[in-house]
Design a protein around this motif. Structure first.
Motif, PDB file in Angstrom:
ATOM      1  N   LEU A   1       0.826  -1.211   0.000  1.00 53.68           N
ATOM      2  CA  LEU A   1       0.000   0.000   0.000  1.00 53.68           C
ATOM      3  C   LEU A   1       0.860   1.261   0.000  1.00 53.68           C
ATOM      4  O   LEU A   1       0.590   2.232  -0.703  1.00 53.68           O
ATOM      5  CB  LEU A   1      -0.932  -0.007   1.230  1.00 53.68           C
ATOM      6  N   PHE A   2       1.946   1.215   0.797  1.00 53.78           N
ATOM      7  CA  PHE A   2       2.848   2.367   0.854  1.00 53.78           C
ATOM      8  C   PHE A   2       3.526   2.614  -0.504  1.00 53.78           C
ATOM      9  O   PHE A   2       3.561   3.729  -1.009  1.00 53.78           O
ATOM     10  CB  PHE A   2       3.919   2.128   1.934  1.00 53.78           C
ATOM     11  N   TYR A   3       4.034   1.546  -1.101  1.00 53.41           N
ATOM     12  CA  TYR A   3       4.818   1.684  -2.340  1.00 53.41           C
ATOM     13  C   TYR A   3       3.950   2.131  -3.511  1.00 53.41           C
ATOM     14  O   TYR A   3       4.300   3.058  -4.251  1.00 53.41           O
ATOM     15  CB  TYR A   3       5.498   0.353  -2.669  1.00 53.41           C
ATOM     16  N   LEU A   4       2.761   1.478  -3.671  1.00 47.50           N
ATOM     17  CA  LEU A   4       1.895   1.829  -4.801  1.00 47.50           C
ATOM     18  C   LEU A   4       1.253   3.199  -4.613  1.00 47.50           C
ATOM     19  O   LEU A   4       0.888   3.860  -5.592  1.00 47.50           O
ATOM     20  CB  LEU A   4       0.811   0.762  -4.981  1.00 47.50           C
ATOM     21  N   GLY A   5       1.179   3.615  -3.363  1.00 47.83           N
ATOM     22  CA  GLY A   5       0.684   4.966  -3.116  1.00 47.83           C
ATOM     23  C   GLY A   5       1.668   6.023  -3.602  1.00 47.83           C
ATOM     24  O   GLY A   5       1.266   7.131  -3.997  1.00 47.83           O
ATOM     25  N   LYS A   6       2.939   5.719  -3.576  1.00 56.31           N
ATOM     26  CA  LYS A   6       3.965   6.668  -4.028  1.00 56.31           C
ATOM     27  C   LYS A   6       4.271   6.511  -5.514  1.00 56.31           C
ATOM     28  O   LYS A   6       4.741   7.446  -6.172  1.00 56.31           O
ATOM     29  CB  LYS A   6       5.265   6.493  -3.235  1.00 56.31           C
ATOM     30  N   HIS A   7       4.060   5.285  -6.069  1.00 63.34           N
ATOM     31  CA  HIS A   7       4.410   5.021  -7.468  1.00 63.34           C
ATOM     32  C   HIS A   7       3.219   4.361  -8.155  1.00 63.34           C
ATOM     33  O   HIS A   7       3.158   3.143  -8.289  1.00 63.34           O
ATOM     34  CB  HIS A   7       5.629   4.097  -7.561  1.00 63.34           C
ATOM     35  N   SER A   8       2.279   5.155  -8.593  1.00 58.77           N
ATOM     36  CA  SER A   8       1.088   4.611  -9.243  1.00 58.77           C
ATOM     37  C   SER A   8       1.453   4.036 -10.608  1.00 58.77           C
ATOM     38  O   SER A   8       2.339   4.536 -11.300  1.00 58.77           O
ATOM     39  CB  SER A   8       0.030   5.716  -9.409  1.00 58.77           C
ATOM     40  N   GLY A   9       0.774   2.953 -10.978  1.00 59.44           N
ATOM     41  CA  GLY A   9       1.008   2.332 -12.280  1.00 59.44           C
ATOM     42  C   GLY A   9       2.101   1.280 -12.274  1.00 59.44           C
ATOM     43  O   GLY A   9       2.301   0.593 -13.281  1.00 59.44           O
ATOM     44  N   ARG A  10       2.825   1.129 -11.175  1.00 58.28           N
ATOM     45  CA  ARG A  10       3.878   0.113 -11.098  1.00 58.28           C
ATOM     46  C   ARG A  10       3.337  -1.184 -10.508  1.00 58.28           C
ATOM     47  O   ARG A  10       2.310  -1.206  -9.849  1.00 58.28           O
ATOM     48  CB  ARG A  10       5.050   0.598 -10.250  1.00 58.28           C
ATOM     49  N   LYS A  11       4.088  -2.279 -10.783  1.00 58.11           N
ATOM     50  CA  LYS A  11       3.738  -3.593 -10.256  1.00 58.11           C
ATOM     51  C   LYS A  11       4.803  -4.045  -9.280  1.00 58.11           C
ATOM     52  O   LYS A  11       5.992  -4.014  -9.601  1.00 58.11           O
ATOM     53  CB  LYS A  11       3.607  -4.594 -11.409  1.00 58.11           C
ATOM     54  N   LEU A  12       4.411  -4.468  -8.111  1.00 54.74           N
ATOM     55  CA  LEU A  12       5.357  -4.876  -7.072  1.00 54.74           C
ATOM     56  C   LEU A  12       5.411  -6.402  -7.000  1.00 54.74           C
ATOM     57  O   LEU A  12       4.389  -7.056  -6.836  1.00 54.74           O
ATOM     58  CB  LEU A  12       4.917  -4.313  -5.719  1.00 54.74           C
ATOM     59  N   GLN A  13       6.604  -6.966  -7.188  1.00 58.94           N
ATOM     60  CA  GLN A  13       6.794  -8.412  -7.090  1.00 58.94           C
ATOM     61  C   GLN A  13       7.863  -8.708  -6.045  1.00 58.94           C
ATOM     62  O   GLN A  13       8.857  -7.998  -5.957  1.00 58.94           O
ATOM     63  CB  GLN A  13       7.225  -8.992  -8.445  1.00 58.94           C
ATOM     64  N   TRP A  14       7.675  -9.787  -5.300  1.00 54.61           N
ATOM     65  CA  TRP A  14       8.622 -10.175  -4.255  1.00 54.61           C
ATOM     66  C   TRP A  14       9.547 -11.268  -4.777  1.00 54.61           C
ATOM     67  O   TRP A  14       9.163 -12.076  -5.606  1.00 54.61           O
ATOM     68  CB  TRP A  14       7.879 -10.674  -3.022  1.00 54.61           C
TER      69      TRP A  14
END
Length: 622
Positions: free
Chosen positions: A480-493
């Motif tokens: 939630l923190f990361y996508l709130g700062k970088h909209s349109g990106r995909k986060l993978q672990w």
């Protein structure tokens, strides 16, 4: 006193009734009465009669008395010179007036030389015995005997002053005997002695002959003499010397003999080109063994570095920094290192990664810089630099993501060296990794500022799913923190690069296990008694926990390999002397075949293309 009596007394070294001044004055008075031509003619005749009388003692001398014959000849010559000097001093007025004014007349001194040459030394039998005797004495000295060098110096000076030429002249026969002696000696010693010993013998022989020139031979003899010795002892055996001994000298790092070999071969026509070719062939052969033996791949890069250092030292210290030898060495390295495509490039990348990993305490930063510089020299020889780049990029990514770089400064230094060698395009993606890591640090700082209880690391690479119950909530918070700062990106672990410290209690007491996230999950599952299908990653992880040195899981049945049907449970009886134990994950081996598949995939997607002239080379498509 009559002229004949006066001259005879001088030549016989008997007492003279008149002192030299009176004799000199008498000659001057005779010249003033215009009888100089008669005086000169009579003087020459008297001297000639005296010299002619000396020849009989040499013609009749016993043949076996070689040394005493030479001594008598030398004594006769020395007496003749002393007498001629005295006669010249008495007849000096005649010599400086009448003789000097008549250019066709030889001086009194030259007359004395002429008479001795014509009536004694030019006699065939006497000249032959004299030259034979001198040659015999020189051969004795060459064979290790002590001879009278002053006697030889005097006799050779006599032959030089008299300018003796003809069938029995000294220099021609001396050079013939020298050729004969050293031709036989070279053939014999090449069979009897090893190359280092033979080289020292040649150097000693050359030193001895130069010493003879200084001691008693004429200076004009030096050049043809030394040339003959070099030809017979070196020129005739160059290939045999190199085939028999070059590899022995290089393998044994015999720097003294290698320097001597270069020094000696530089004196002989064609010597250095012959040495150069054998030097090049040796490097190709020895280096080919290093690169072409798969069983020694583990040590290949270090062996290459050591071999290059060794050959550099030979070129610099033994071969006089000869540019041709240095270039031949580079050509040879480039040839043999590319006889086995891809593997050297892969292993060099792995070697650099090993040196730059945290925990490598074998060298200071300054020493590591020197090591990296040496690695770059080997790297320059490699044709498949894209293979190196592929392996190095993957290893660099892993070092950066898990924080295992020994020094960021050294990693960036290596990157700078690669950029200087291959250009900015080659290192652009590698440089991007460092920028991504800086960005990641900034993101984590911001996240921790709003979530003070979090202590996780972010990785954004190849996707791989795994269920991590203790971390799911924290992952959602970060998402939630990361996508709130970088909209349109995909986060993978990327759990394969994650790690944890498990606080575990065994019968022996509490321990801390430093493990990967996969290992963490399996330890937790083993305590719950759950069964899982044995896939590739799971097999390797179980093997690290149940079959390694630190066996925190029990495996049934026991064995080193993981098989279908094996069962596992937590090992409560685990013992270890350390409180914190690091359990390494078993790595999956990468091969040039895997890399080839990756390259083919990049070509299919138009990221790369093959070189039209060289199919083993690839280019990135801009």
């Amino acid at each position: 006193m009559k002229l004949r009596d006066a001259v005879g007394a001088i030549q016989n070294s008997t007492s003279i009734k008149y002192n030299l001044e009176e004799l000199y004055q008498a000659v001057e008075n005779l010249c003033s009465y215009k009888v100089s031509p008669t005086l000169y003619k009579q003087l020459r005749q008297v001297c000639e009669d005296h010299v002619q009388a000396q020849i009989h003692q040499f013609r009749e001398y016993p043949l076996h008395c070689v040394l005493s014959f030479l001594k008598r000849m030398n004594r006769c010559w020395q007496d003749h010179c002393r007498q001629t000097i005295m006669i010249r001093s008495i007849f000096l007025f005649l010599d400086r007036t009448y003789v000097l004014q008549n250019s066709l007349l030889p001086s009194i001194w030259d007359t004395g030389l002429e008479l001795f040459r014509n009536h004694i030394v030019s006699d065939g039998a006497v000249q032959k015995r004299t030259v034979d005797g001198i040659l015999e004495q020189i051969e004795r000295e060459r064979n290790g005997e002590t001879v009278d060098r002053s006697l030889l110096r005097s006799l050779l000076g006599m032959l030089s002053d008299l300018q003796v030429i003809g069938q029995y002249s000294f220099e021609e026969r001396f050079l013939m005997e020298t050729n004969r002696l050293y031709a036989a000696e070279g053939q014999r010693l090449m069979q009897e002695r090893d190359v280092p010993e033979y080289l020292h013998h040649v150097a000693r022989r050359l030193e001895e002959e130069n010493d003879r020139v200084i001691s008693y031979l004429d200076q004009s003899t030096q050049k043809p003499l030394i040339s003959n010795v070099e030809k017979q002892l070196l020129g005739e055996h160059m290939t045999a010397i190199l085939q028999k001994g070059l590899s022995i000298l290089l393998d044994g790092n015999r720097v003294m003999e290698l320097a001597l070999l270069y020094q000696l071969f530089s004196k002989v026509k064609g010597g250095l080109p012959t040495l150069l070719q054998h030097w090049r062939d040796y490097i190709k052969s020895f280096g080919g063994e290093i690169v072409g033996t798969p069983e020694k791949d583990k040590d290949m890069v270090q062996d290459l570095l050591d071999f290059k250092d060794k050959m550099d030292n030979v070129a610099q210290g033994c071969f006089n920094r000869n540019e041709s030898f240095i270039n031949a060495m580079k050509e040879a390295f480039e040839a043999f290192i590319n006889n086995r495509p891809n593997k050297p490039a892969e292993l060099i990348a792995k070697y650099v990664d090993c040196k730059l990993r945290a925990g490598n305490k074998e060298a200071t930063e300054e020493e590591m810089e020197r090591i990296l510089d040496k690695i770059m020299i080997i790297f320059r020889f490699i044709h498949g630099k894209d293979v190196f780049e592929a392996f190095y990029k993957k290893d660099l990514a892993k070092r950066l993501l898990v924080g295992k770089s020994a020094s960021c400064k050294l990693s960036k230094s290596m990157l700078s060296k690669l950029k200087h060698e291959c250009g900015a395009a080659f290192t652009s993606k590698l440089e991007g990794m460092f920028k991504d890591m800086e960005l990641s640090k900034d993101v984590m700082i911001q996240f921790k500022q709003v979530n003070t209880d979090s202590s996780m690391s972010l990785t954004l690479t190849t996707y791989c799913s795994i269920h991590l119950p203790p971390m799911v909530k924290l992952q959602e918070v970060f998402k939630l923190f990361y996508l709130g700062k970088h909209s349109g990106r995909k986060l993978q672990w990327q759990p394969t690069l994650g790690h944890a410290v498990l606080k575990t209690e065994f019968k022996e007491g509490k321990k801390e296990l430093q493990v990967s996230l996969f290992q963490t999950c399996l330890v937790c599952v083993s305590q719950q008694g759950s069964n899982q299908p044995l896939e590739g990653e799971l097999r390797r992880t179980l093997q690290s926990l149940a079959c390694g040195k630190a066996r925190v899981l029990n495996k049934s049945p026991r064995g080193k390999d993981i098989e279908d049907g094996d069962r596992f449970n937590f090992n409560n009886d685990f013992r270890h002397k350390l409180f914190r134990i690091k359990i390494n994950q078993i790595q999956m081996k990468e091969t040039p075949g895997d890399l080839k598949k990756r390259i083919e995939s990049l070509i299919d997607r138009d990221y790369m293309e093959r070189d039209k002239e060289s199919p083993n080379q690839y280019h990135y498509v801009a």
